[in-house]
Design an enzyme around this catalytic site. Structure first.
Site, mmCIF file in Angstrom:
data_model
loop_
_atom_site.group_PDB
_atom_site.id
_atom_site.type_symbol
_atom_site.label_atom_id
_atom_site.label_comp_id
_atom_site.label_asym_id
_atom_site.label_seq_id
_atom_site.Cartn_x
_atom_site.Cartn_y
_atom_site.Cartn_z
ATOM 1 N N SER A 34 0.842 -1.206 0.000
ATOM 2 C CA SER A 34 0.000 0.000 0.000
ATOM 3 C C SER A 34 0.869 1.245 0.000
ATOM 4 C CB SER A 34 -0.867 0.056 1.269
ATOM 5 O OG SER A 34 -1.428 -1.177 1.554
ATOM 6 N N HIS A 65 -4.906 -1.840 -4.534
ATOM 7 C CA HIS A 65 -3.960 -2.839 -5.044
ATOM 8 C C HIS A 65 -4.338 -3.195 -6.483
ATOM 9 C CE1 HIS A 65 -1.940 -3.919 -1.221
ATOM 10 N NE2 HIS A 65 -3.068 -3.505 -0.693
ATOM 11 N N HIS A 87 -3.797 -11.162 -0.650
ATOM 12 C CA HIS A 87 -3.875 -11.356 0.804
ATOM 13 C C HIS A 87 -4.774 -12.535 1.106
ATOM 14 C CE1 HIS A 87 -3.183 -7.035 0.063
ATOM 15 N NE2 HIS A 87 -2.437 -7.070 1.153
ATOM 16 N N TYR A 89 -6.895 -12.618 3.427
ATOM 17 C CA TYR A 89 -8.241 -12.150 3.781
ATOM 18 C C TYR A 89 -9.145 -11.952 2.559
ATOM 19 C CZ TYR A 89 -6.424 -7.409 2.801
ATOM 20 O OH TYR A 89 -5.856 -6.311 2.219
ATOM 21 N N GLU A 90 -8.536 -11.940 1.374
ATOM 22 C CA GLU A 90 -9.361 -11.826 0.175
ATOM 23 C C GLU A 90 -10.088 -13.134 -0.125
ATOM 24 O OE1 GLU A 90 -7.294 -9.542 -3.157
ATOM 25 O OE2 GLU A 90 -5.662 -9.849 -1.734
ATOM 26 N N ALA A 117 2.308 -2.078 4.613
ATOM 27 C CA ALA A 117 1.852 -1.130 5.625
ATOM 28 C C ALA A 117 1.638 -1.929 6.903
ATOM 29 C CB ALA A 117 0.539 -0.504 5.183
ATOM 30 N N MET A 215 -0.995 -7.650 7.651
ATOM 31 C CA MET A 215 -1.759 -8.774 7.083
ATOM 32 C C MET A 215 -1.151 -9.319 5.796
ATOM 33 S SD MET A 215 -5.525 -7.031 7.493
ATOM 34 C CE MET A 215 -5.918 -6.020 8.933
ATOM 35 N N SER A 216 0.155 -9.164 5.642
ATOM 36 C CA SER A 216 0.772 -9.642 4.388
ATOM 37 C C SER A 216 2.194 -10.120 4.671
ATOM 38 C CB SER A 216 0.796 -8.503 3.354
ATOM 39 O OG SER A 216 1.678 -7.483 3.762
ATOM 40 N N ASN A 239 0.018 3.523 11.146
ATOM 41 C CA ASN A 239 -0.888 3.869 12.270
ATOM 42 C C ASN A 239 -0.351 3.206 13.525
ATOM 43 O OD1 ASN A 239 -1.955 1.391 10.609
ATOM 44 N ND2 ASN A 239 -2.633 1.050 12.723
ATOM 45 N N HIS A 251 -8.844 1.992 7.073
ATOM 46 C CA HIS A 251 -8.055 1.700 5.870
ATOM 47 C C HIS A 251 -7.622 3.009 5.211
ATOM 48 C CE1 HIS A 251 -6.516 -0.621 2.556
ATOM 49 N NE2 HIS A 251 -7.312 -0.039 1.687
HETATM 50 N N1 HPA Z 1 -3.066 -3.979 11.767
HETATM 51 C C1 HPA Z 1 -2.981 -4.879 10.757
HETATM 52 N N2 HPA Z 1 -2.610 -4.549 9.523
HETATM 53 C C2 HPA Z 1 -2.294 -3.272 9.287
HETATM 54 C C3 HPA Z 1 -2.361 -2.292 10.293
HETATM 55 C C4 HPA Z 1 -2.761 -2.665 11.592
HETATM 56 O O1 HPA Z 1 -2.842 -1.860 12.537
HETATM 57 N N3 HPA Z 1 -1.969 -1.114 9.719
HETATM 58 C C5 HPA Z 1 -1.687 -1.398 8.415
HETATM 59 N N4 HPA Z 1 -1.877 -2.694 8.150
#
Ligand code: HPA
Length: 277
Positions: A34, A65, A87, A89-90, A117, A215-216, A239, A251
């Site tokens: 990202s 993406h 990912h 989660y997809e 990210a 998550m990747s 974050n 997001h």
């Molecule tokens: N958690 C999981 N995945 C993420 C986060 C998070 O806080 N920030 C960016 N990807």
């Protein structure tokens, strides 16, 4: 045995399509996470193909993406760039999301650079910071190596002591010092998502030794190191992880902070690539 030869034949089909893109095979593949898509605008694109035109590459489904494989020149280095990644989660399995990495290994690509990210867990981290991953927590990741082992790629029970290449880490840290763009080094915890973590999960991950969460990356790193590729991975802390601050996670914030930090990540990667070749 039947499954093994089926996977092998899928890999070979994808390899032959990608091989036809360009006469030279790059040594390095970069997976753009990202916010890093602008890197493609700063390099010379020699060839491009949609993931949907490569046999057995799944179609990405996440906003932000795209799904484009590029052959590009970054400075004097020839690289593959994955603009858009998959990912778990997809809805794909970890075997499916790492299929492209198997294909790059079969093509003879030696180095994999992963970017992502991540949420900052270590209290020393702030949104916009960069972290080079020195190790990961994969306990919540269904192993992408589950199932018949492809012996031609690597062993059934691969050692995980150095998934991330120590020389690459050192080299990137040196570059970041020289460019006066300080980076953290740390441990990345993989979570399946797509929901962000609860504050309790983040406290647990912190106790387990995590500095950041995302998550990747981990499935790809496991597959790449299994086949002997040298892996470098960089997280942009977009974050503070859940419960570290009172801010709700979104997001949109991840995309915004990732984009703001992308210039620095790109400069570091460019310097890294020119150092390596
Ligand atoms: N958690 C999981 N995945 C993420 C986060 C998070 O806080 N920030 C960016 N990807």
């Amino acid at each position: 045995m039947i499954i093994e030869s089926l996977i092998q034949s899928h890999i070979e089909e994808a390899v032959s399509v990608i091989r036809s893109l360009h006469t030279d095979i790059p040594e390095t593949c970069i997976v753009l996470g990202s916010g890093l898509a602008p890197m493609t605008e700063r390099c010379q694109i020699l060839a491009a193909i949609n993931y949907t035109d490569i046999p057995y590459f799944p179609a990405p489904t996440t906003p932000g993406h795209a799904g484009l494989l590029l052959v590009a020149k970054v400075g004097s280095s020839l690289v593959y760039m994955m603009k858009g990644r998959y990912h778990y989660y997809e809805g794909y399995s970890t075997q499916e999301i790492t299929f492209p990495i198997r294909v790059f290994a079969a093509l003879g690509v030696r180095n994999l650079i992963l970017t992502n990210a991540a949420g900052g867990i270590n209290p020393g981290m702030n949104p916009g910071d960069l972290m080079v991953i020195r190790d990961h927590l994969s306990m919540f990741c269904e192993s992408p190596l589950r199932g018949p082992n492809l012996e031609s790629f690597g062993p059934r029970f691969p050692d995980q002591s150095h998934v991330y290449n120590p020389e690459f880490i050192e080299s990137l840290l040196k570059i970041s010092e020289d460019l006066n763009m300080p980076m953290h080094t740390g441990v990345y915890a993989y979570m399946r998502g797509p929901q962000f973590e609860t504050p309790t999960e983040i406290r647990a991950l912190r106790v387990l030794g995590a500095d950041a969460v995302g998550m990747s990356t981990v499935p790809e790193a496991i597959i790449a190191s299994h086949s002997g590729m040298r892996v470098l991975a960089i997280s942009c802390i977009t974050n503070l992880a859940a419960g570290i601050s009172d801010m709700p996670l979104s997001h949109a914030e991840v995309i915004e902070t990732g984009a703001a930090a992308s210039d620095r990540s790109i400069m570091l990667l460019e310097a890294f690539l020119s150092r390596e070749t």
